[in-house]
Structure formats: structure tokens, C-alpha cells
Design a protein around this motif. Sequence first.
Motif, PDB file in Angstrom:
ATOM      1  N   GLY A 183       0.934  -1.256  -0.015  1.00 56.68           N
ATOM      2  CA  GLY A 183      -0.099  -0.193  -0.447  1.00 56.68           C
ATOM      3  C   GLY A 183       0.456   1.212   0.448  1.00 56.68           C
ATOM      4  O   GLY A 183       1.889   1.380   0.664  1.00 56.68           O
ATOM      5  N   ASP A 184       0.624   1.991  -0.543  1.00 61.12           N
ATOM      6  CA  ASP A 184       0.907   3.615  -0.764  1.00 61.12           C
ATOM      7  C   ASP A 184       1.253   3.847   0.544  1.00 61.12           C
ATOM      8  O   ASP A 184       2.254   5.149   1.108  1.00 61.12           O
ATOM      9  CB  ASP A 184       0.308   4.938  -1.696  1.00 61.12           C
ATOM     10  CG  ASP A 184       0.892   6.256  -2.108  1.00 61.12           C
ATOM     11  OD1 ASP A 184       2.368   5.753  -1.964  1.00 61.12           O
ATOM     12  OD2 ASP A 184       0.907   7.058  -0.844  1.00 61.12           O
ATOM     13  N   THR A 185      -0.064   4.065   2.204  1.00 60.84           N
ATOM     14  CA  THR A 185       0.289   4.464   3.138  1.00 60.84           C
ATOM     15  C   THR A 185      -0.013   3.213   4.356  1.00 60.84           C
ATOM     16  O   THR A 185      -0.545   2.504   3.344  1.00 60.84           O
ATOM     17  CB  THR A 185      -0.220   5.489   3.368  1.00 60.84           C
ATOM     18  OG1 THR A 185      -1.831   4.684   2.993  1.00 60.84           O
ATOM     19  CG2 THR A 185      -0.719   6.467   2.511  1.00 60.84           C
ATOM     20  N   PRO A 186      -0.440   3.284   5.241  1.00 63.41           N
ATOM     21  CA  PRO A 186      -0.564   1.952   6.130  1.00 63.41           C
ATOM     22  C   PRO A 186      -1.595   1.563   6.095  1.00 63.41           C
ATOM     23  O   PRO A 186      -2.520   0.559   6.278  1.00 63.41           O
ATOM     24  CB  PRO A 186      -0.149   2.538   7.248  1.00 63.41           C
ATOM     25  CG  PRO A 186       1.356   3.368   7.317  1.00 63.41           C
ATOM     26  CD  PRO A 186       0.938   3.847   5.882  1.00 63.41           C
ATOM     27  N   ALA A 187      -2.944   2.935   5.689  1.00 61.67           N
ATOM     28  CA  ALA A 187      -4.242   2.637   5.799  1.00 61.67           C
ATOM     29  C   ALA A 187      -4.899   1.931   4.219  1.00 61.67           C
ATOM     30  O   ALA A 187      -5.676   0.980   4.073  1.00 61.67           O
ATOM     31  CB  ALA A 187      -5.197   4.126   5.581  1.00 61.67           C
ATOM     32  N   CYS A 188      -3.692   2.207   3.040  1.00 56.36           N
ATOM     33  CA  CYS A 188      -3.547   1.684   1.727  1.00 56.36           C
ATOM     34  C   CYS A 188      -3.846   0.116   2.004  1.00 56.36           C
ATOM     35  O   CYS A 188      -4.052  -0.824   1.591  1.00 56.36           O
ATOM     36  CB  CYS A 188      -3.009   2.511   0.431  1.00 56.36           C
ATOM     37  SG  CYS A 188      -3.578   4.270   0.758  1.00 56.36           S
ATOM     38  N   GLN A 189      -1.932  -0.169   2.725  1.00 61.39           N
ATOM     39  CA  GLN A 189      -2.068  -2.047   3.196  1.00 61.39           C
ATOM     40  C   GLN A 189      -3.184  -2.159   3.812  1.00 61.39           C
ATOM     41  O   GLN A 189      -3.253  -3.552   3.548  1.00 61.39           O
ATOM     42  CB  GLN A 189      -0.661  -1.532   3.965  1.00 61.39           C
ATOM     43  CG  GLN A 189      -0.113  -2.973   3.977  1.00 61.39           C
ATOM     44  CD  GLN A 189       0.199  -3.770   3.033  1.00 61.39           C
ATOM     45  OE1 GLN A 189       0.875  -2.819   2.105  1.00 61.39           O
ATOM     46  NE2 GLN A 189      -0.569  -4.722   2.908  1.00 61.39           N
ATOM     47  N   GLU A 190      -3.830  -1.534   4.735  1.00 62.16           N
ATOM     48  CA  GLU A 190      -5.179  -2.277   5.186  1.00 62.16           C
ATOM     49  C   GLU A 190      -5.905  -2.649   4.501  1.00 62.16           C
ATOM     50  O   GLU A 190      -6.546  -3.851   4.518  1.00 62.16           O
ATOM     51  CB  GLU A 190      -5.347  -1.221   6.907  1.00 62.16           C
ATOM     52  CG  GLU A 190      -6.557  -2.341   7.856  1.00 62.16           C
ATOM     53  CD  GLU A 190      -6.730  -1.358   8.889  1.00 62.16           C
ATOM     54  OE1 GLU A 190      -7.800  -1.718   9.917  1.00 62.16           O
ATOM     55  OE2 GLU A 190      -5.949  -0.567   8.834  1.00 62.16           O
ATOM     56  N   VAL A 191      -6.407  -1.268   4.025  1.00 61.98           N
ATOM     57  CA  VAL A 191      -7.499  -1.692   2.915  1.00 61.98           C
ATOM     58  C   VAL A 191      -7.434  -3.404   2.346  1.00 61.98           C
ATOM     59  O   VAL A 191      -7.719  -4.071   1.197  1.00 61.98           O
ATOM     60  CB  VAL A 191      -8.276  -1.040   2.318  1.00 61.98           C
ATOM     61  CG1 VAL A 191      -8.710  -0.554   0.911  1.00 61.98           C
ATOM     62  CG2 VAL A 191      -8.189   0.294   3.204  1.00 61.98           C
ATOM     63  N   GLY A 192      -6.310  -3.111   0.867  1.00 64.85           N
ATOM     64  CA  GLY A 192      -5.615  -3.667   0.167  1.00 64.85           C
ATOM     65  C   GLY A 192      -5.270  -5.407   0.672  1.00 64.85           C
ATOM     66  O   GLY A 192      -6.301  -6.436   0.059  1.00 64.85           O
ATOM     67  N   ALA A 193      -5.399  -5.327   2.207  1.00 59.71           N
ATOM     68  CA  ALA A 193      -5.442  -6.601   2.518  1.00 59.71           C
ATOM     69  C   ALA A 193      -6.588  -7.016   3.199  1.00 59.71           C
ATOM     70  O   ALA A 193      -5.963  -8.540   2.999  1.00 59.71           O
ATOM     71  CB  ALA A 193      -3.801  -6.135   3.815  1.00 59.71           C
ATOM     72  N   ALA A 194      -7.850  -6.579   2.848  1.00 56.14           N
ATOM     73  CA  ALA A 194      -8.508  -6.938   3.525  1.00 56.14           C
ATOM     74  C   ALA A 194      -9.574  -7.428   2.023  1.00 56.14           C
ATOM     75  O   ALA A 194     -10.080  -7.718   1.624  1.00 56.14           O
ATOM     76  CB  ALA A 194      -9.134  -5.340   3.846  1.00 56.14           C
ATOM     77  N   LEU A 195      -8.902  -6.407   1.335  1.00 55.12           N
ATOM     78  CA  LEU A 195      -9.868  -6.529  -0.196  1.00 55.12           C
ATOM     79  C   LEU A 195      -9.614  -7.858  -0.770  1.00 55.12           C
ATOM     80  O   LEU A 195     -10.257  -8.933  -1.093  1.00 55.12           O
ATOM     81  CB  LEU A 195      -9.444  -5.780  -1.468  1.00 55.12           C
ATOM     82  CG  LEU A 195     -10.016  -5.447  -2.606  1.00 55.12           C
ATOM     83  CD1 LEU A 195     -11.098  -5.693  -3.109  1.00 55.12           C
ATOM     84  CD2 LEU A 195      -9.273  -4.903  -3.443  1.00 55.12           C
ATOM     85  N   TYR A 196      -7.961  -8.270  -0.804  1.00 55.13           N
ATOM     86  CA  TYR A 196      -7.839  -9.812  -1.370  1.00 55.13           C
ATOM     87  C   TYR A 196      -7.499 -10.301  -0.400  1.00 55.13           C
ATOM     88  O   TYR A 196      -7.894 -11.892  -0.945  1.00 55.13           O
ATOM     89  CB  TYR A 196      -5.923  -9.542  -2.056  1.00 55.13           C
ATOM     90  CG  TYR A 196      -5.817  -8.652  -3.003  1.00 55.13           C
ATOM     91  CD1 TYR A 196      -6.685  -9.598  -4.180  1.00 55.13           C
ATOM     92  CD2 TYR A 196      -5.583  -7.595  -3.012  1.00 55.13           C
ATOM     93  CE1 TYR A 196      -6.683  -8.320  -5.626  1.00 55.13           C
ATOM     94  CE2 TYR A 196      -5.120  -6.590  -4.288  1.00 55.13           C
ATOM     95  CZ  TYR A 196      -6.341  -6.572  -5.805  1.00 55.13           C
ATOM     96  OH  TYR A 196      -5.541  -6.164  -6.925  1.00 55.13           O
ATOM     97  N   GLY A 197      -7.995 -10.748   1.025  1.00 51.42           N
ATOM     98  CA  GLY A 197      -7.862 -11.460   2.017  1.00 51.42           C
ATOM     99  C   GLY A 197      -9.211 -12.018   1.640  1.00 51.42           C
ATOM    100  O   GLY A 197      -9.531 -13.484   2.096  1.00 51.42           O
TER     101      GLY A 197
END
Length: 434
Positions: A183-197
Motif C-alpha cells: 500500500g501507498d500508506t499504512p491505511a492503504c495497506q490495510e484496505v488492500g490486505a482486506a480486499l484480497y484477503g
Amino acid sequence: MKQDLLDRIQNRSAKIGIVGLGYVGLPLMLRFSEVGFHVLGFDIDASKVEALNAGRSYIEHISSGAVKEALERNFEATTDFSRASEADTLILCVPTPLNKYREPDLSFVLDTTDSLVPYLRAGQVVSLESTTYPGTTDEELKPRIESRGFTVGKDIFLVFSPEREDPGNPNFTTRTIPKVVGGDTPACQEVGAALYGAVIDRVVPVTSTRAAEMTKLLENIHRAVNIGLVNELKIVAEKMNIDIFEVIRAAATKPFGFVPYYPGPGLGGHCIPIDPFYLTWKAREYGVHTRFIELAGEVNSSMPEWVVGKVAGALNDAKRSINGSKVLVLGIAYKKNVDDMRESPSVILMEKLRDLGAAVQYSDPHIPVFPKMREHSFDLSSVSLTPESIASFDCVLLATDHERFDYELIKKHAKLIVDSRGKYQDRSANIVRA
């Protein structure tokens, strides 16, 4: 904003937008649909959209039945990019080829992004899956998104998650292949991990989009370099009258420290022939000359010329010249058991043989008619393999070793076989290794 999007992903009420419905986007659509998400697919190719909305697949290993089931559940396709505002996620699965100077061509990624930007809204996640050089996501996509006044990581979430599809491989599915997410930021990382998870069994987080971009390049450079090594060793082994395939099979019995790679007529597919040059190009910006990668590229790029030379030599031994000879190329997909022709070395072989005056035809059970391609043109249909048709050719060139070929039939009736895949292990008089 973030929590609302996370909740929508968790309860499957988020609408998934997938841009580019090819070998990467279409399997991803089926997976999101399978677990209950509504999926909106975007593509600029109206014929693809029409086919999907009619329940027809245009990719061999994806059944029309699977597409019909998705339609009945929760899927639709469109060419109308203004509908991007309907989606909570926009996953970009578009090509990243090279131009004629072997430099990255990001036009598909950037044109697609520019088409979506006017319709972006707060609360969306944008994920790029197209293989590219480190820095593309934050240098190219982020400024375009923020030109609308959004703040990435607060209003919109930006992710890079490289595709890992292996068409035709029955051992791995979209669900079971681990997914790298940066992710571009920690919040982006959290959303991306949730999406693909929500659809992938294992998500592998990395600290940035650049780390994720580099991960994909490393995977493919690793393959390109090792294939370049065995392609070079193939030539050395031939000079020494050693069977390189026998050597590789023997070395592969070592239970540690060795991974077998096999030589061939050149590199094909959408990744390995192209992706290493994305890093080579970007490295120049930092004053680094990637000699190892470029050397492997040179070796692999020279393989079609080597194979054509073997065809010429074999025909010459039979007192024939390439000019005027009838040559049948077996397999024009880039690898066995698929209908994927992207960057296929078989097409390069066909062009080189044609340029030398050969009457070239092909046989491929997965590709009944030679498709329209941007850079290659043949008005041909696949030749059915019968004793009569095989015997009518001066040379049969095995370029892609599909399992559906009857190799005993070919061996029995071919006047001459040039084998670039090591399929024939015996030393018959009519078989020449390439």
C-alpha cells in the motif's frame, strides 16, 4: 472512510470493479463473484464485453459455464468507464508491453487511469496489478488520483498487488496463489490486505508499493536469468555431443540447492520476456547498468535464430534448402496446453522461416485460426495432423510441446523433425535437437 470500506469488504456489499478482462482480470472476476461480491467488469474491447454478457468465454481454460454462472449471480461487463463511480474497488489488469526500443510502454496503464480519474470518488480503493517498474504506482498513478483533490490514504486508497496467474496450470488457482500486497500508506495497506484477503487464501503484505513492484520483477527476472543459463548451456552441450535434457533431469534428482529450468526456442508469455527490461530501464535512472539481466535477455532473444539455424542445417543435410521447403510449426502458443500467444517465440520462428522463403504452416489444437495480432500477420488455420499431412512437409518444427499432440504419429510419418523442446529422447535418424 476507511472503516466503512473495510466493513463493506467484510460483509461482501462492496462492488468490485475490474478493469481489463483478459488472462488476469477474468479469473479474478470469477473469484470475487464466487464468494458473493457484485462485480462490474470494464474493457475497451466491445467484442469481449458482448461475449461475456452473453455468457461466452474467449479464453480456453476459462469455461463459458463459469462465465454464465457469474452472470446469473452478480457479474456484468461494460465499456462505459463513467460507471467507475459505482465501484468501491477498481482493480487495474491491463497490459504493460515494451515499445520497439525495448523500453516500458505504460500507455495502457496511464490511459486507463486517465479514463477513470474523472469518475473517482471518495471511499474507493485503486489497485494496480499490471507488472511494472518500482515507482510506477506512486510516481504515475498517485499524482493523477490526487489531481482530483483527494488525499491518498485518507479519501482514496492506493495499492499495488502484482498478478501471479499461470494459465493452464491445474495445480494453482486464483484462490490458492499467495497474493503480495503493498500500500501507498499504512491505511492503504490495510484496505488492500482486506480486499484480497476476502478472496485469496494467503495475503503477503510488504511495506510499500515499490517493494511489491520489485517483488514481481524479481520473480520473473529469476526465471529469465535461469532460462538464459540453460539456453546457453544447451549450445555448449551440443558442441560436446551431450544431451542437455538428460543432464538437467539428472541434476534435478539432487534434493536441495538445484531447481530445474529447461531450454527452448525462446521466451514467451506476458511476463518473462518483458518484465526484466522494466527494471533495466528504471535502473538507468539510478546510474546502474544491469549487465546480468541484459546478458540473459540477449541469450534468450537469440534462441529463435539458433533454432532456425538448426532447421537450415537439418534441411541441408537432407539436400534441401529452406527456400521452397514446406515447414510445419507444431504449437504456436507460448507454452504447452494453453491458447495464450502473447510474445510467443513460435511466431518469431514462423516469420524468420517465411522471410527465408519457406512455405510455413502450423498445427495447434488450442488455436484453430491464427489470430489478428498487432505486430504479426499470418492468414493461416491449424493443420490437422494425419499421416498424410505430416508426410507432406519437408520439416516439422516442434516449438510448443502440447500434450494433445500424438508424438508417435508425428515421429512415424515426418520426414524430418527439429525438436526445440527435448520431447524426443531417442536418437532417431529423422530427429534433430534444437
